[in-house]
Write an enzyme that holds these catalytic residues in place. Structure first.
Site, short mmCIF file in Angstrom:
data_model
loop_
_atom_site.label_atom_id
_atom_site.label_comp_id
_atom_site.label_asym_id
_atom_site.label_seq_id
_atom_site.Cartn_x
_atom_site.Cartn_y
_atom_site.Cartn_z
CD GLU A 13 -2.92 0.91 2.36
OE1 GLU A 13 -3.65 -0.09 2.23
OE2 GLU A 13 -3.01 1.72 3.30
CB ALA A 64 -5.75 7.58 4.79
#
Ligand code: FAD
Length: 289
Positions: free
Chosen positions: A17, A51
């Site tokens: 990620e 995020a």
């Protein structure tokens, strides 16, 4: 390539990620990082969306770059601070860039925000339904082996998780955990209520002492005493802590594979050196094509 087809292969695969830049001027550097991550040959690479105070503006560009590097990309998408119009427009961009895989999330509710405002989404399930309507995307969702921090109980959280799967989530990726026993218990509970899509364990290699409190409090994940001792022992020696963090994550992955898990996701946080070191440790376990 659709992520569900990668996960369903009968071999061990590992994905990574990364997160996008906050400012446009950093985009070239982040694309370079995406290329370095892609060169490690993860099974796929996902890119987060807004995020922890970051931005959502450049997720599509990083995901596009990952695809161009020949690695299947997942673009995350959150709905909590978006109007439905905004979500539909982002889905249009994903389609235009041939992004086939979306991780559909609610996102964290911003502090002091009026939530939800009229016309906004309440939960990831609504986003999942929207994405289903919008095109032929492979949709993943998030799950929480220790329960979502807002959830009054694990049972309630699992009931909503099952609804997300029924709405069209083809696989789930877990929040980070540092004790595999927590994951195995969760798998058992999820299966027992009929959640039978693939559940991908998310492993976070902790390589800096400052990450421990931050990651654990953001995710609600508990930190085992064994892990805390490592962090305390090497807190003043960043290189030693990095080595120990990589070894700890490697050990977690080996235990998962030994217990029958085929796909693992690494929260590699834009650190190709860390992801690369884990891959090197596992070169006969994850054989890269
Ligand atoms: P939901 O599935 O909507 O669940 C949120 C809470 O609501 C839970 O307590 C659940 O039990 C409850 N709930 C669910 N459905 C219902 C319902 N129908 N009625 C009542 N209650 C319900 N955040 C970002 O901002 N960007 C990212 O890129 C990002 N990537 C992530 C990737 C992974 C793998 C994970 C695990 C998390 C990620 N997050 C990201 C964090 C995530 O957005 C937060 O954890 C958020 O608080 C919950 O998102 P969700 O999609 O799980 O929400």
């Amino acid at each position: 390539m659709k992520v569900i087809d990668i996960i369903n292969q009968d071999r061990v695969t590992i994905s990574c990620e990364m997160f996008p830049p906050k400012k446009e001027k950093s985009l070239p550097n982040y694309k370079e990082t995406a290329a370095k991550m892609a060169a490690l040959k993860p099974a796929y690479l996902s890119c987060t969306y807004g995020a922890t105070g970051g931005t959502s503006d450049f997720t599509v560009e990083i995901a596009d770059e990952i695809n161009k590097q020949g690695v299947p990309a997942i673009a995350h998408l959150t709905c909590v601070s978006s109007t439905k119009e905004k979500v539909r427009s982002v889905l249009g961009e994903y389609r235009a860039h041939n992004i086939e895989n979306i991780l559909a999330l609610r996102g964290d509710i911003p502090q002091d925000a009026d939530f939800p405002l009229p016309g906004q989404y309440h939960h990831a399930i609504e986003l999942i339904r929207e994405i289903r309507e919008a095109g032929d995307f492979c949709i993943g969702g998030a799950c929480y082996p220790e329960g979502h921090p807002e959830s009054p109980s694990m049972d309630e959280d699992l009931r909503y998780l099952r609804e997300k799967v029924e709405a069209g989530c083809e696989y789930l990726t877990t929040q980070m955990f540092f004790d595999n026993g927590i994951f195995y218990n969760f798998m058992f509970k999820a299966l027992s209520i009929g959640i039978n899509v693939p559940i991908i364990p998310g492993i976070m290699p902790i390589t800096m002492a400052s990450q421990v409190g931050r990651s654990a409090s953001l995710s609600g994940s508990s930190v085992p005493a064994k892990f805390l001792r490592i962090v305390e022992r090497f807190a003043d020696n960043p290189e030693a802590l990095k080595e120990a963090g990589i070894a700890y994550a490697t050990e977690q992955i080996i235990d998962l594979v030994a217990n029958g898990v085929r796909h693992i996701h690494i929260y590699s946080m834009n650190k190709p050196d860390v992801a690369g070191a884990i891959f090197d440790n596992l070169s006969h376990i994850y054989v890269r094509e």
